[in-house]
Design a protein around this motif. Structure first.
Motif, PDB file in Angstrom:
ATOM      1  N   ALA A 285       0.831  -1.207   0.000  1.00 21.13           N
ATOM      2  CA  ALA A 285       0.000   0.000   0.000  1.00 21.13           C
ATOM      3  C   ALA A 285       0.864   1.255   0.000  1.00 21.13           C
ATOM      4  O   ALA A 285       0.551   2.246  -0.669  1.00 21.13           O
ATOM      5  N   THR A 286       1.961   1.214   0.759  1.00 19.87           N
ATOM      6  CA  THR A 286       2.861   2.362   0.808  1.00 19.87           C
ATOM      7  C   THR A 286       3.542   2.564  -0.541  1.00 19.87           C
ATOM      8  O   THR A 286       3.667   3.693  -1.028  1.00 19.87           O
ATOM      9  N   LEU A 287       3.994   1.482  -1.161  1.00 16.02           N
ATOM     10  CA  LEU A 287       4.616   1.596  -2.476  1.00 16.02           C
ATOM     11  C   LEU A 287       3.629   2.145  -3.496  1.00 16.02           C
ATOM     12  O   LEU A 287       3.992   2.975  -4.346  1.00 16.02           O
ATOM     13  N   ASP A 288       2.381   1.680  -3.427  1.00 14.94           N
ATOM     14  CA  ASP A 288       1.360   2.182  -4.344  1.00 14.94           C
ATOM     15  C   ASP A 288       1.129   3.673  -4.126  1.00 14.94           C
ATOM     16  O   ASP A 288       0.979   4.433  -5.094  1.00 14.94           O
ATOM     17  N   TYR A 289       1.091   4.101  -2.863  1.00 14.96           N
ATOM     18  CA  TYR A 289       0.860   5.516  -2.583  1.00 14.96           C
ATOM     19  C   TYR A 289       2.001   6.359  -3.141  1.00 14.96           C
ATOM     20  O   TYR A 289       1.776   7.449  -3.685  1.00 14.96           O
ATOM     21  N   LEU A 290       3.219   5.869  -2.998  1.00 11.07           N
ATOM     22  CA  LEU A 290       4.387   6.607  -3.485  1.00 11.07           C
ATOM     23  C   LEU A 290       4.616   6.423  -4.987  1.00 11.07           C
ATOM     24  O   LEU A 290       5.468   7.088  -5.573  1.00 11.07           O
ATOM     25  N   ARG A 291       3.874   5.483  -5.591  1.00 12.51           N
ATOM     26  CA  ARG A 291       3.961   5.204  -7.024  1.00 12.51           C
ATOM     27  C   ARG A 291       5.370   4.759  -7.433  1.00 12.51           C
ATOM     28  O   ARG A 291       5.928   5.234  -8.434  1.00 12.51           O
ATOM     29  N   ILE A 292       5.904   3.863  -6.634  1.00 16.32           N
ATOM     30  CA  ILE A 292       7.195   3.272  -6.978  1.00 16.32           C
ATOM     31  C   ILE A 292       7.093   1.756  -6.829  1.00 16.32           C
ATOM     32  O   ILE A 292       6.206   1.243  -6.135  1.00 16.32           O
ATOM     33  N   ALA A 293       8.014   1.052  -7.465  1.00 17.31           N
ATOM     34  CA  ALA A 293       8.045  -0.414  -7.427  1.00 17.31           C
ATOM     35  C   ALA A 293       9.190  -0.883  -6.543  1.00 17.31           C
ATOM     36  O   ALA A 293      10.147  -0.133  -6.318  1.00 17.31           O
ATOM     37  N   PRO A 294       9.108  -2.109  -6.029  1.00 19.64           N
ATOM     38  CA  PRO A 294      10.217  -2.635  -5.229  1.00 19.64           C
ATOM     39  C   PRO A 294      11.554  -2.553  -5.950  1.00 19.64           C
ATOM     40  O   PRO A 294      12.588  -2.302  -5.340  1.00 19.64           O
ATOM     41  N   GLU A 295      11.541  -2.750  -7.271  1.00 22.42           N
ATOM     42  CA  GLU A 295      12.784  -2.679  -8.041  1.00 22.42           C
ATOM     43  C   GLU A 295      13.406  -1.288  -7.987  1.00 22.42           C
ATOM     44  O   GLU A 295      14.635  -1.139  -7.972  1.00 22.42           O
ATOM     45  N   ASP A 296      12.544  -0.254  -7.939  1.00 27.50           N
ATOM     46  CA  ASP A 296      13.044   1.115  -7.839  1.00 27.50           C
ATOM     47  C   ASP A 296      13.778   1.321  -6.517  1.00 27.50           C
ATOM     48  O   ASP A 296      14.822   1.979  -6.462  1.00 27.50           O
ATOM     49  N   VAL A 297      13.217   0.745  -5.451  1.00 27.93           N
ATOM     50  CA  VAL A 297      13.833   0.870  -4.132  1.00 27.93           C
ATOM     51  C   VAL A 297      15.140   0.086  -4.096  1.00 27.93           C
ATOM     52  O   VAL A 297      16.150   0.546  -3.548  1.00 27.93           O
TER      53      VAL A 297
END
Length: 316
Positions: A285-297
């Motif tokens: 949910a946090t990744l969706d809110y920030l509009r980023i993917a795990p790969e980006d992190v």
């Protein structure tokens, strides 16, 4: 002539708590009742803690004024040599350094900016309160520093310029745990594996105390005159749905702090990134809110390691 009405007597401290700092509850009356017995006592104990250094308080107040001059901040800092040295050290640390090293305090203030100077004063004061913690307390303290550093790095890597005081929000997110340990209300070194999960500790606290470290931390920050947006972000960091519904800087700070929290837990145990981006962060949910993917992190992992190491060296 209308009859003059006298103001009612002030309510007990715990009953004047802003409702927006409380979380949803199946039985809010019970929670409020338990908090009125225990939170008031905890707040009373907070007053006995070492206060923020006078110079730090003065500078924090000064930088709230948009008309403040760099020279005035510099003169105020110079009355506390230790605080002056720390300001110069932070300005030249990997977290904040850009270009040539700062040679003077005035250069350091200009480089950091008033917002960061405010957060630095609060950081130095806060960590000074818990300089002598051991074992579980030291782990929480180091985790808080790591989350702050990683949160700031996330803001820089992703260009979230409206992230507010995200470094201070990260640093303060678990201050309630340190306070509860200091007053011996809670222990965190004997939690079960299940209760030690990121979004379960506060439930365990509420079961035992009637309130949790997030709410307590927010109240402590209010008592220390740290702005409401940061205090609210701390209060909401285990209730992201509430923060995201509100939006704005509070929601963004909560999302970044939650992501930094999970990253720090991995970085603290390994400088090597996980082999797969899937499932390692967990909080979709946090990744969706920030509009980023795990790969980006995952791509920023080396920088998170460096930021955490430097922050612990600077503030440890």
């Amino acid at each position: 002539m209308a009859q003059q009405r006298h103001a009612p007597p002030p309510l007990p401290l715990a009953e004047t708590v802003l409702e927006r700092l409380w979380f949803a509850d199946d039985d809010p009356e019970r929670t409020r009742s338990e908090a009125s017995k225990s939170l008031a006592l905890e707040i009373a104990r907070l007053k006995g803690l070492k206060p923020f250094p006078v110079v730090a308080q003065r500078v924090m107040a000064m930088v709230q004024d948009p008309e403040v001059r760099v020279q005035d901040i510099k003169r105020a800092l110079e009355t506390d040599p230790a605080l002056s040295a720390r300001t110069l050290q932070v300005a030249n640390s990997a977290l904040f350094s850009v270009g040539k090293p700062c040679q003077t305090l005035e250069q350091a203030v200009v480089r950091l900016g008033t917002r960061t100077v405010h957060d630095l004063m609060a950081t130095v004061a806060l960590l000074g309160m818990f300089a002598d913690v051991r074992e579980a307390g030291k782990l929480i303290r180091d985790h808080s520093v790591g989350v702050a550093a990683i949160a700031r790095t996330l803001v820089r890597l992703n260009g979230w310029f409206s992230g507010g005081h995200v470094f201070l929000a990260g640093l303060m997110h678990d201050v309630g745990k340190l306070l509860l340990m200091q007053t011996e209300e809670m222990r965190y070194d004997n939690l079960s594996i299940e209760d030690a999960e990121v979004d379960r500790v506060h439930l365990h606290e509420r079961k035992i105390l009637g309130y949790d470290h997030a709410v307590l931390g927010a109240h402590a920050m209010t008592a220390w005159k740290i702005g409401e947006p940061i205090a609210k972000a701390v209060a909401y960091h285990h209730q992201p749905g509430r923060a995201y519904a509100e939006g704005g800087d509070v929601a963004l700070m909560v999302a970044i702090v939650r992501l930094a929290d999970r990253i720090d837990r991995r970085v603290a145990t390994s400088s090597e990134p996980p082999t797969s981006a899937e499932h390692w962060l967990g909080d979709l949910a946090t990744l969706d809110y920030l509009r980023i993917a795990p790969e980006d992190v995952l791509r920023g992992y080396p920088e998170f390691v460096t930021a955490r190491t430097d922050a612990l060296r600077t503030f440890g």
